[in-house]
Design a protein around this motif. Structure first.
Motif, PDB file in Angstrom:
ATOM      1  N   SER A 169       0.870  -1.174   0.000  1.00  0.00           N
ATOM      2  CA  SER A 169       0.000   0.000   0.000  1.00  0.00           C
ATOM      3  C   SER A 169       0.912   1.231   0.000  1.00  0.00           C
ATOM      4  N   ARG A 170       0.346   2.367  -0.321  1.00  0.00           N
ATOM      5  CA  ARG A 170       1.139   3.608  -0.365  1.00  0.00           C
ATOM      6  C   ARG A 170       1.682   3.913   1.033  1.00  0.00           C
ATOM      7  N   GLY A 171       2.997   4.150   1.091  1.00  0.00           N
ATOM      8  CA  GLY A 171       3.624   4.461   2.376  1.00  0.00           C
ATOM      9  C   GLY A 171       4.296   3.273   3.034  1.00  0.00           C
ATOM     10  N   HIS A 172       4.176   2.083   2.432  1.00  0.00           N
ATOM     11  CA  HIS A 172       4.821   0.862   2.973  1.00  0.00           C
ATOM     12  C   HIS A 172       6.321   1.137   3.154  1.00  0.00           C
ATOM     13  N   THR A 173       6.750   1.086   4.398  1.00  0.00           N
ATOM     14  CA  THR A 173       8.113   1.487   4.767  1.00  0.00           C
ATOM     15  C   THR A 173       8.815   0.348   5.483  1.00  0.00           C
ATOM     16  N   LEU A 174      10.102   0.204   5.238  1.00  0.00           N
ATOM     17  CA  LEU A 174      10.931  -0.788   5.934  1.00  0.00           C
ATOM     18  C   LEU A 174      11.855  -0.075   6.909  1.00  0.00           C
ATOM     19  N   VAL A 175      11.939  -0.599   8.115  1.00  0.00           N
ATOM     20  CA  VAL A 175      12.808  -0.033   9.153  1.00  0.00           C
ATOM     21  C   VAL A 175      13.785  -1.126   9.563  1.00  0.00           C
ATOM     22  N   ILE A 176      15.082  -0.868   9.360  1.00  0.00           N
ATOM     23  CA  ILE A 176      16.076  -1.937   9.563  1.00  0.00           C
ATOM     24  C   ILE A 176      17.199  -1.463  10.488  1.00  0.00           C
ATOM     25  N   PRO A 177      17.788  -2.417  11.229  1.00  0.00           N
ATOM     26  CA  PRO A 177      19.002  -2.077  11.979  1.00  0.00           C
ATOM     27  C   PRO A 177      20.186  -2.063  11.018  1.00  0.00           C
ATOM     28  N   LYS A 178      21.181  -1.258  11.315  1.00  0.00           N
ATOM     29  CA  LYS A 178      22.409  -1.321  10.507  1.00  0.00           C
ATOM     30  C   LYS A 178      23.223  -2.567  10.858  1.00  0.00           C
ATOM     31  N   GLU A 179      23.005  -3.079  12.060  1.00  0.00           N
ATOM     32  CA  GLU A 179      23.663  -4.331  12.457  1.00  0.00           C
ATOM     33  C   GLU A 179      23.166  -5.465  11.547  1.00  0.00           C
ATOM     34  N   PRO A 180      24.085  -6.288  11.016  1.00  0.00           N
ATOM     35  CA  PRO A 180      23.675  -7.318  10.057  1.00  0.00           C
ATOM     36  C   PRO A 180      23.148  -8.587  10.717  1.00  0.00           C
ATOM     37  N   ALA A 181      22.044  -8.484  11.457  1.00  0.00           N
ATOM     38  CA  ALA A 181      21.431  -9.667  12.082  1.00  0.00           C
ATOM     39  C   ALA A 181      20.371 -10.228  11.147  1.00  0.00           C
ATOM     40  N   GLN A 182      20.302 -11.571  11.088  1.00  0.00           N
ATOM     41  CA  GLN A 182      19.348 -12.208  10.174  1.00  0.00           C
ATOM     42  C   GLN A 182      17.934 -12.241  10.751  1.00  0.00           C
ATOM     43  N   THR A 183      17.824 -12.555  12.025  1.00  0.00           N
ATOM     44  CA  THR A 183      16.498 -12.666  12.653  1.00  0.00           C
ATOM     45  C   THR A 183      16.500 -11.893  13.977  1.00  0.00           C
ATOM     46  N   LEU A 184      15.304 -11.564  14.437  1.00  0.00           N
ATOM     47  CA  LEU A 184      15.167 -10.681  15.602  1.00  0.00           C
ATOM     48  C   LEU A 184      15.822 -11.272  16.850  1.00  0.00           C
ATOM     49  N   ASP A 185      15.756 -12.587  16.988  1.00  0.00           N
ATOM     50  CA  ASP A 185      16.303 -13.243  18.185  1.00  0.00           C
ATOM     51  C   ASP A 185      17.828 -13.139  18.252  1.00  0.00           C
ATOM     52  N   THR A 186      18.475 -12.761  17.162  1.00  0.00           N
ATOM     53  CA  THR A 186      19.940 -12.638  17.154  1.00  0.00           C
ATOM     54  C   THR A 186      20.401 -11.176  17.223  1.00  0.00           C
ATOM     55  N   LEU A 187      19.449 -10.259  17.299  1.00  0.00           N
ATOM     56  CA  LEU A 187      19.790  -8.833  17.278  1.00  0.00           C
ATOM     57  C   LEU A 187      20.258  -8.375  18.663  1.00  0.00           C
ATOM     58  N   SER A 188      21.221  -7.463  18.707  1.00  0.00           N
ATOM     59  CA  SER A 188      21.709  -6.937  19.986  1.00  0.00           C
ATOM     60  C   SER A 188      20.625  -6.086  20.656  1.00  0.00           C
ATOM     61  N   GLU A 189      20.722  -5.967  21.976  1.00  0.00           N
ATOM     62  CA  GLU A 189      19.771  -5.131  22.711  1.00  0.00           C
ATOM     63  C   GLU A 189      19.907  -3.673  22.289  1.00  0.00           C
ATOM     64  N   GLU A 190      21.119  -3.257  21.935  1.00  0.00           N
ATOM     65  CA  GLU A 190      21.324  -1.851  21.536  1.00  0.00           C
ATOM     66  C   GLU A 190      20.570  -1.541  20.243  1.00  0.00           C
ATOM     67  N   SER A 191      20.679  -2.440  19.251  1.00  0.00           N
ATOM     68  CA  SER A 191      19.960  -2.216  17.991  1.00  0.00           C
ATOM     69  C   SER A 191      18.454  -2.346  18.199  1.00  0.00           C
ATOM     70  N   ALA A 192      18.044  -3.320  19.032  1.00  0.00           N
ATOM     71  CA  ALA A 192      16.610  -3.493  19.299  1.00  0.00           C
ATOM     72  C   ALA A 192      16.039  -2.244  19.955  1.00  0.00           C
ATOM     73  N   ALA A 193      16.787  -1.680  20.906  1.00  0.00           N
ATOM     74  CA  ALA A 193      16.322  -0.468  21.581  1.00  0.00           C
ATOM     75  C   ALA A 193      16.238   0.696  20.596  1.00  0.00           C
ATOM     76  N   ALA A 194      17.225   0.791  19.717  1.00  0.00           N
ATOM     77  CA  ALA A 194      17.232   1.888  18.738  1.00  0.00           C
ATOM     78  C   ALA A 194      16.034   1.767  17.799  1.00  0.00           C
ATOM     79  N   LEU A 195      15.718   0.551  17.383  1.00  0.00           N
ATOM     80  CA  LEU A 195      14.542   0.339  16.526  1.00  0.00           C
ATOM     81  C   LEU A 195      13.257   0.688  17.279  1.00  0.00           C
ATOM     82  N   GLY A 196      13.151   0.184  18.506  1.00  0.00           N
ATOM     83  CA  GLY A 196      11.942   0.423  19.287  1.00  0.00           C
ATOM     84  C   GLY A 196      11.709   1.897  19.567  1.00  0.00           C
ATOM     85  N   ARG A 197      12.818   2.618  19.747  1.00  0.00           N
ATOM     86  CA  ARG A 197      12.715   4.047  20.045  1.00  0.00           C
ATOM     87  C   ARG A 197      12.139   4.820  18.859  1.00  0.00           C
ATOM     88  N   VAL A 198      12.497   4.424  17.645  1.00  0.00           N
ATOM     89  CA  VAL A 198      12.142   5.244  16.484  1.00  0.00           C
ATOM     90  C   VAL A 198      10.890   4.731  15.742  1.00  0.00           C
TER      91      VAL A 198
END
Ligand code: AMP
Length: 138
Positions: free
Chosen positions: A35-64
């Protein structure tokens, strides 16, 4: 982790329609929007799945994420939307780099369609399963 197209976007080797960037996060328009406006938000950290993402990147994503959702609502005028994050090919992850979709739902035909094969949770089953998960989190 193997190279993905999102790694190339982060490094500026291929273009994107950038929406937001900070030290840890990049957001850009999906190239095949549901749909119009479909946006992707990604960490710069190269993690494949959410369970492998660092807490720092997860917090940065959650914040924004809420802020980007507000921008998508403001620009599209569509107040209803889904936030989706797929993990693994069987769960519809096509690109092996964590990404949150923000998908406006303007009407029945556009946006995310969801199958929801629910089954009732029997109380003893739920109690045992929740206990196992609590133990796994310790
Ligand atoms: P998923 O199925 O959750 O892995 O979603 C991958 C998403 O990435 C799809 O919605 C694609 O349309 C999107 N996509 C793939 N390549 C690009 C690209 N170069 N720029 C923007 N979005 C892309």
């Amino acid at each position: 982790m193997s190279e993905t197209i999102f790694g190339k976007i982060i490094r500026g080797e291929i273009p994107c329609h950038k929406v937001y960037e900070d030290d840890r996060v990049l957001a850009f328009l999906d190239i095949n929007p549901l749909s119009r406006g479909h946006t992707l938000v990604i960490p710069k950290e190269p993690a494949q799945t959410l369970d492998t993402l660092s807490e720092e990147s997860a917090a940065a994503l959650g914040r924004v994420l809420p802020r980007i959702c507000r921008a998508v609502i403001a620009v599209t005028g569509v107040k209803e939307y889904n936030v989706l994050e797929n993990n693994g090919g069987g769960a519809h992850q096509a690109i092996a780099h964590v990404h949150f979709h923000i998908i406006p739902k303007p009407n029945h035909a556009e946006g995310l369609g969801i199958g929801w094969p629910m089954q009732p949770l029997a109380p003893p089953t739920g109690a045992a399963l929740a206990a196992k998960l609590r133990a796994a989190l310790e």
